[in-house]
Design an enzyme around this catalytic site. Sequence first.
Site, PDB file in Angstrom:
ATOM      1  N   SER A  40     -14.936  46.802 -10.606  1.00 20.53           N
ATOM      2  CA  SER A  40     -15.695  46.913 -11.853  1.00 20.53           C
ATOM      3  C   SER A  40     -16.831  45.918 -12.004  1.00 20.53           C
ATOM      4  O   SER A  40     -17.727  46.134 -12.802  1.00 20.53           O
ATOM      5  CB  SER A  40     -14.751  46.766 -13.044  1.00 20.53           C
ATOM      6  OG  SER A  40     -14.083  45.510 -12.975  1.00 20.53           O
TER       7      SER A  40
ATOM      8  N   LYS B 246     -13.089  55.555 -19.409  1.00 20.18           N
ATOM      9  CA  LYS B 246     -14.370  55.451 -18.704  1.00 20.18           C
ATOM     10  C   LYS B 246     -14.992  56.851 -18.593  1.00 20.18           C
ATOM     11  O   LYS B 246     -15.526  57.327 -19.572  1.00 20.18           O
ATOM     12  CB  LYS B 246     -14.148  54.715 -17.387  1.00 20.18           C
ATOM     13  CG  LYS B 246     -13.418  53.379 -17.713  1.00 20.18           C
ATOM     14  CD  LYS B 246     -13.350  52.411 -16.637  1.00 20.18           C
ATOM     15  CE  LYS B 246     -12.379  51.280 -16.913  1.00 20.18           C
ATOM     16  NZ  LYS B 246     -12.578  50.527 -18.138  1.00 20.18           N
TER      17      LYS B 246
ATOM     18  N   HIS C  83     -12.543  53.286 -12.306  1.00 14.54           N
ATOM     19  CA  HIS C  83     -14.005  53.485 -12.347  1.00 14.54           C
ATOM     20  C   HIS C  83     -14.470  54.606 -11.419  1.00 14.54           C
ATOM     21  O   HIS C  83     -15.661  54.898 -11.366  1.00 14.54           O
ATOM     22  CB  HIS C  83     -14.722  52.180 -11.978  1.00 14.54           C
ATOM     23  CG  HIS C  83     -14.520  51.113 -13.001  1.00 14.54           C
ATOM     24  ND1 HIS C  83     -15.351  50.941 -14.088  1.00 14.54           N
ATOM     25  CD2 HIS C  83     -13.544  50.182 -13.131  1.00 14.54           C
ATOM     26  CE1 HIS C  83     -14.918  49.943 -14.822  1.00 14.54           C
ATOM     27  NE2 HIS C  83     -13.806  49.454 -14.277  1.00 14.54           N
TER      28      HIS C  83
HETATM   29  C1  LIG Z   1      -9.890  48.568 -12.473  1.00 18.06           C
HETATM   30  C2  LIG Z   1      -9.427  48.657 -13.888  1.00 18.06           C
HETATM   31  N1  LIG Z   1      -8.158  49.008 -14.142  1.00 18.06           N
HETATM   32  C3  LIG Z   1      -7.697  49.102 -15.401  1.00 18.06           C
HETATM   33  C4  LIG Z   1      -8.504  48.841 -16.474  1.00 18.06           C
HETATM   34  C5  LIG Z   1      -7.948  48.920 -17.856  1.00 18.06           C
HETATM   35  O1  LIG Z   1      -8.352  50.082 -18.473  1.00 18.06           O
HETATM   36  P1  LIG Z   1      -8.458  50.223 -20.057  1.00 18.06           P
HETATM   37  O2  LIG Z   1      -9.666  49.426 -20.474  1.00 18.06           O
HETATM   38  O3  LIG Z   1      -8.657  51.667 -20.216  1.00 18.06           O
HETATM   39  O4  LIG Z   1      -7.226  49.697 -20.658  1.00 18.06           O
HETATM   40  C6  LIG Z   1      -9.841  48.514 -16.266  1.00 18.06           C
HETATM   41  C7  LIG Z   1     -10.725  48.264 -17.412  1.00 18.06           C
HETATM   42  O5  LIG Z   1     -11.859  47.969 -17.333  1.00 18.06           O
HETATM   43  C8  LIG Z   1     -10.316  48.391 -14.940  1.00 18.06           C
HETATM   44  O6  LIG Z   1     -11.586  48.042 -14.685  1.00 18.06           O
END
Ligand SMILES: Cc1ncc(COP(=O)(O)O)c(C=O)c1O
Length: 396
Positions: free
Chosen positions: A185, A244, A213
């Site tokens: 990310s 996302k 992502h």
């Molecule tokens: C790689 C990754 N996994 C999990 C999450 C967590 O997702 P959420 O924001 O939908 O709780 C994110 C959030 O940015 C992320 O970048």
Amino acid sequence: MSILDKFGGLKQSYGTLQALGADPFAVSFDSVLSPVEATIGQRRVLVFGSNNYLGLTFNPQIVEDGVTALRAFGSGTTGSRIANGTYQGHAALERRLAKFLGRRHAMIFTTGYQANLAMMSTLVGKDDHLLIDADSHASIYDGCRLGASQVIRFRHNDADDLARRLRRLEGSPGHRLIVVEGIYSMLGDRGAIAEIAAVKRETGAYLLVDEAHSLGVLGRHGRGAAEEAGVEGDVDFVVGTFSKSLGAIGGFCVSDIDDFDILRVTSRPYMFTASLPPAVVATTLSALSVIEAQPALRERLLANASQLYHGLAKAGFQLGPQVSPIVSVKLPDIPAAAAFWGALLEAGIYVNLALPPATPTAEPLLRTSVTAAHTEAQIDQAVTAITAVGAKLGVI
Ligand SMILES: Cc1ncc(COP(=O)(O)O)c(C=O)c1O
């Protein structure tokens, strides 16, 4: 003396940031005009700092489906899945996700964060080993802390380092679970999924890919980085989020493993929190239909990503290693990053300021991202503004 005195150092750093004229944590969108336009205070901005990759948040059909569910089922479930919080929509969404990703089982969670908490803490126990990429998202790290397994970090995207660490475990009891991400990310680089899958095959470990992502973004059908790399068959667990490309909130895990449903009564982040509200479930279901029906959105997104990445690279910025919807500009220090971020906001371009330790290296980043909803003209406008500020601040 206050109970919060321990944060004194952090408070000072935050104060320094504010003195530089940048307070990214105080930004509030006063109105949201479209997936890529908003107002912050009196200023109209182009949004180049979201995860709204397919630009679906204002899709008329998706909004309509959300409103219909809101009217039919109410604003919330007021309970957890195991107590009083399973509605027919939850089960329908689980069936739909399993079908979309070609798996037998699916579980949904109230956030993607909780999906990772659940998987890291429940799939592996105290005699098992979790092998996680060093650049893993905080939810993966926090899930490790919630669980009891032994945690080993391997160098980012380094399959050889992973293999070495797995070899050292030979003869020790328990299972091994490798955890990687589809797109990371912060820098937007893809996970080395094919190489990691080969290590998984050689060592008999399990493999979990967090496609947060990359779902809806990569792969011929939008199933993510494992689809793009042609190794879906090696992936035992796919985690993802609805926040996302699907434009909502929530998380999931799918798998073909037998007895997957036992996790419903063993995962604390699933059991001890309220389930997703009906409107969110309905918009997510609807967004999945759009992803399936409109592959052109993915093509548009990747063309936009290429335009932004190459525009900024040509201007002379240091970027992440690959074209992806996340295009991060590396900056030399925090004062430069803060000034850059503030000047861009003044110029009507909203991006994300990412500071160490939230960044993979000691460098701060201006994290920009594109969506399928940006026009070529809007991307040109952003590249021009970023280039002008970069030149003025002496970054390029
Ligand atoms: C790689 C990754 N996994 C999990 C999450 C967590 O997702 P959420 O924001 O939908 O709780 C994110 C959030 O940015 C992320 O970048």
